[in-house]
Motif scaffolding. Structure first.
Motif, short mmCIF file in Angstrom:
data_model
loop_
_atom_site.label_atom_id
_atom_site.label_comp_id
_atom_site.label_asym_id
_atom_site.label_seq_id
_atom_site.Cartn_x
_atom_site.Cartn_y
_atom_site.Cartn_z
N THR A 250 0.77 -1.22 -0.09
CA THR A 250 0.15 0.06 0.05
C THR A 250 0.94 1.29 0.05
OG1 THR A 250 0.03 -0.14 2.48
CG2 THR A 250 -1.81 -0.97 1.28
N THR A 251 0.39 2.46 -0.17
CA THR A 251 0.98 3.50 -0.32
C THR A 251 1.02 4.29 1.15
OG1 THR A 251 -0.89 4.71 -1.28
CG2 THR A 251 0.78 4.00 -2.87
N ASP A 252 1.83 5.05 1.46
CA ASP A 252 1.84 5.61 2.96
C ASP A 252 0.82 6.70 3.20
OD1 ASP A 252 4.34 4.81 3.44
OD2 ASP A 252 5.45 6.26 2.58
N THR A 253 0.21 6.42 4.29
CA THR A 253 -0.84 7.18 4.66
C THR A 253 -0.47 7.83 6.03
OG1 THR A 253 -2.54 5.70 3.89
CG2 THR A 253 -3.43 7.35 5.35
N LEU A 254 -0.54 9.25 6.22
CA LEU A 254 -0.03 9.93 7.10
C LEU A 254 1.69 9.47 7.48
CD1 LEU A 254 -2.91 9.90 9.70
CD2 LEU A 254 -2.38 11.52 8.22
N GLY A 255 2.05 9.11 6.45
CA GLY A 255 3.68 8.68 6.66
C GLY A 255 4.49 10.18 6.91
N ALA A 256 5.29 9.97 8.04
CA ALA A 256 6.19 11.36 8.52
C ALA A 256 7.14 11.74 7.40
CB ALA A 256 6.75 10.77 9.72
N GLU A 257 7.45 13.09 7.47
CA GLU A 257 8.44 13.52 6.61
C GLU A 257 9.54 13.00 6.81
OE1 GLU A 257 10.38 17.84 5.80
OE2 GLU A 257 8.86 17.79 7.24
N PHE A 258 9.79 12.69 7.87
CA PHE A 258 11.26 12.12 8.37
C PHE A 258 11.17 10.81 7.65
CE2 PHE A 258 13.42 8.93 11.09
CZ PHE A 258 14.76 10.06 11.48
N VAL B 58 14.50 9.29 5.14
CA VAL B 58 14.82 7.59 5.54
C VAL B 58 14.65 7.08 4.28
CG1 VAL B 58 14.54 5.61 6.74
CG2 VAL B 58 14.58 7.91 7.81
N LYS B 59 13.37 7.01 3.82
CA LYS B 59 13.13 6.13 2.62
C LYS B 59 13.53 6.54 1.33
CE LYS B 59 9.24 3.87 4.66
NZ LYS B 59 7.82 3.57 4.88
N LYS B 60 14.21 7.78 1.23
CA LYS B 60 14.61 8.15 -0.12
C LYS B 60 15.97 7.76 -0.20
CE LYS B 60 11.29 10.78 -2.07
NZ LYS B 60 11.33 12.32 -1.74
N ASP C 158 20.63 14.78 3.89
CA ASP C 158 20.87 16.22 4.43
C ASP C 158 20.50 16.07 5.92
OD1 ASP C 158 21.26 18.93 4.62
OD2 ASP C 158 19.08 19.40 4.53
N PRO C 159 21.70 16.40 6.66
CA PRO C 159 21.81 16.14 8.26
C PRO C 159 20.75 17.17 8.93
CG PRO C 159 23.85 15.70 7.63
CD PRO C 159 23.12 16.37 6.47
N ASP C 160 20.59 18.70 8.26
CA ASP C 160 19.79 19.53 8.87
C ASP C 160 18.43 19.28 8.58
OD1 ASP C 160 22.11 20.92 9.55
OD2 ASP C 160 22.18 22.00 7.99
N GLY C 161 18.06 18.86 7.55
CA GLY C 161 16.77 18.62 7.20
C GLY C 161 16.23 17.42 8.02
N VAL D 281 17.31 16.48 10.85
CA VAL D 281 17.07 16.73 12.26
C VAL D 281 15.72 17.42 12.23
CG1 VAL D 281 17.91 18.05 14.04
CG2 VAL D 281 19.56 16.60 13.05
N LYS D 282 15.64 18.38 11.69
CA LYS D 282 14.25 18.98 11.43
C LYS D 282 13.06 18.32 11.16
CE LYS D 282 16.30 23.45 10.01
NZ LYS D 282 16.43 24.48 8.74
N ALA D 283 13.19 17.46 10.52
CA ALA D 283 12.06 16.23 10.25
C ALA D 283 11.79 15.55 11.47
CB ALA D 283 12.32 15.57 8.81
N TYR D 284 12.90 15.03 12.07
CA TYR D 284 12.80 14.17 13.28
C TYR D 284 12.24 15.07 14.60
CZ TYR D 284 13.79 11.59 17.61
OH TYR D 284 14.00 11.10 18.72
N GLN D 285 12.35 16.37 14.45
CA GLN D 285 11.82 17.01 15.66
C GLN D 285 10.46 17.34 15.59
OE1 GLN D 285 14.32 20.50 15.22
NE2 GLN D 285 15.93 19.73 16.70
N LYS D 286 9.83 16.89 14.09
CA LYS D 286 8.37 16.97 14.02
C LYS D 286 7.55 15.80 14.35
CE LYS D 286 9.03 20.30 10.15
NZ LYS D 286 8.82 20.53 8.64
N ILE D 287 8.30 14.69 14.75
CA ILE D 287 7.75 13.40 14.94
C ILE D 287 6.92 13.39 16.19
CG2 ILE D 287 8.25 11.00 15.52
CD1 ILE D 287 9.03 11.28 12.59
N ARG D 288 5.79 12.89 15.79
CA ARG D 288 4.80 12.77 17.04
C ARG D 288 5.48 12.22 18.30
NH1 ARG D 288 -1.13 9.92 17.01
NH2 ARG D 288 -1.64 10.76 18.98
N LEU D 289 5.30 12.79 19.31
CA LEU D 289 5.74 12.14 20.62
C LEU D 289 4.69 11.69 21.67
CD1 LEU D 289 8.46 11.75 22.78
CD2 LEU D 289 7.83 14.00 23.50
N ILE D 290 4.56 10.23 21.84
CA ILE D 290 3.35 9.65 22.34
C ILE D 290 3.84 8.99 23.75
CG2 ILE D 290 1.98 9.64 20.17
CD1 ILE D 290 2.55 6.57 20.46
N ASP D 291 3.03 8.87 24.68
CA ASP D 291 3.28 7.92 25.69
C ASP D 291 3.11 6.65 25.40
OD1 ASP D 291 0.66 7.58 26.08
OD2 ASP D 291 0.43 9.27 27.44
#
Length: 235
Positions: free
Chosen positions: A43-51, A56-58, A134-137, A139-149
């Motif tokens: 299947t194709t990504d649904t709500l796949g994180a930019e990170f 990663v997958k690029k 790109d390390p800068d991109g 890191v920025k994409a990682y910081q957008k990852i949802r943090l859950i408990d």
């Protein structure tokens, strides 16, 4: 369909799997994907994180490692008979639940792409360089990852396991239908082969009988005997 040839997309269409996946994502606001037994997404990504999608997958190396994680996650879930939570190669938290048909793992539901803690920035940059992105991109994409408990992660994992059982039931129903159709086709082929063989076996001696009867008519036969031979040929 032989047992060792079971393929998820032979049992459930990609479009149906996509609808199921999209529905889950809209309810839980979590990214998931449905993979085959080799860990390759069908299947194709649904709500796949930019990170994941744009970094990663690029990376060819990153995509290969993602597929390995999905495969290993599915194998572990199948071995343990439940949904499992694990860390993917890039440090995110993922979960997997097996899709089973006729006792065989044909795929898995994999998802997550969330974090329960922060990875140090220097580790992120080092891994970005390893993936050649790109390390800068990164890191920025990682910081957008949802943090859950942990509690929310457990609830989501429990739900995905229930969903995997529904998909497994659908896959098994389709499998039994395909098996029944193959049995019908096999019986039809056996009937056709039987009739062809019987036709051949009967035709050969009958041709001999007709030939001998025609030769008998060339002889000087009594009228009554000639009538019998003509009846043989006519029959």
């Amino acid at each position: 369909m032989e047992h060792d040839e079971l393929k998820l997309t032979d049992l459930i269409s990609t479009d149906t799997l996509q609808i199921i996946q999209d529905s889950f994502c809209s309810m839980c606001n979590l990214a998931i994907g449905i993979a085959d037994a080799d860990g390759v997404m069908v299947t194709t990504d649904t709500l796949g994180a930019e990170f994941c999608c744009d970094y990663v997958k690029k990376s060819p190396l990153g995509r290969k490692r993602c597929e390995k994680c999905d495969r290993l996650g599915g194998e572990r879930a199948y071995a343990e008979g439940r949904a499992v939570i694990f860390n993917c190669h890039s440090g995110l938290v993922d979960f997997a639940a097996p899709i089973i048909a006729n006792g065989e793992r044909v795929g898995s539901i994999n998802g997550g792409q969330v974090r329960t803690h922060d990875i140090p920035e220097e580790e992120l940059r080092a891994y970005a360089r390893e993936l050649d992105v790109d390390p800068d991109g990164y890191v920025k994409a990682y910081q957008k990852i949802r943090l859950i408990d942990e509690a929310e992660l457990e609830r989501s994992t429990s739900f995905i396991y229930k969903m995997s059982k529904v998909i497994s039931d659908m896959a098994y129903d389709r499998y039994t239908l395909l098996q029944a159709n193959e049995e019908i086709e096999r019986a039809a082929r056996m009937k056709t082969d039987f009739l062809a063989n019987m036709s051949h076996e009967i035709r050969t001696p009958m041709n001999a009988v007709i030939g001998m009867a025609e030769m008998a008519l060339r002889e000087d036969l009594p009228p009554e005997a000639r009538g019998y031979v003509n009846q043989i040929i006519s029959s």
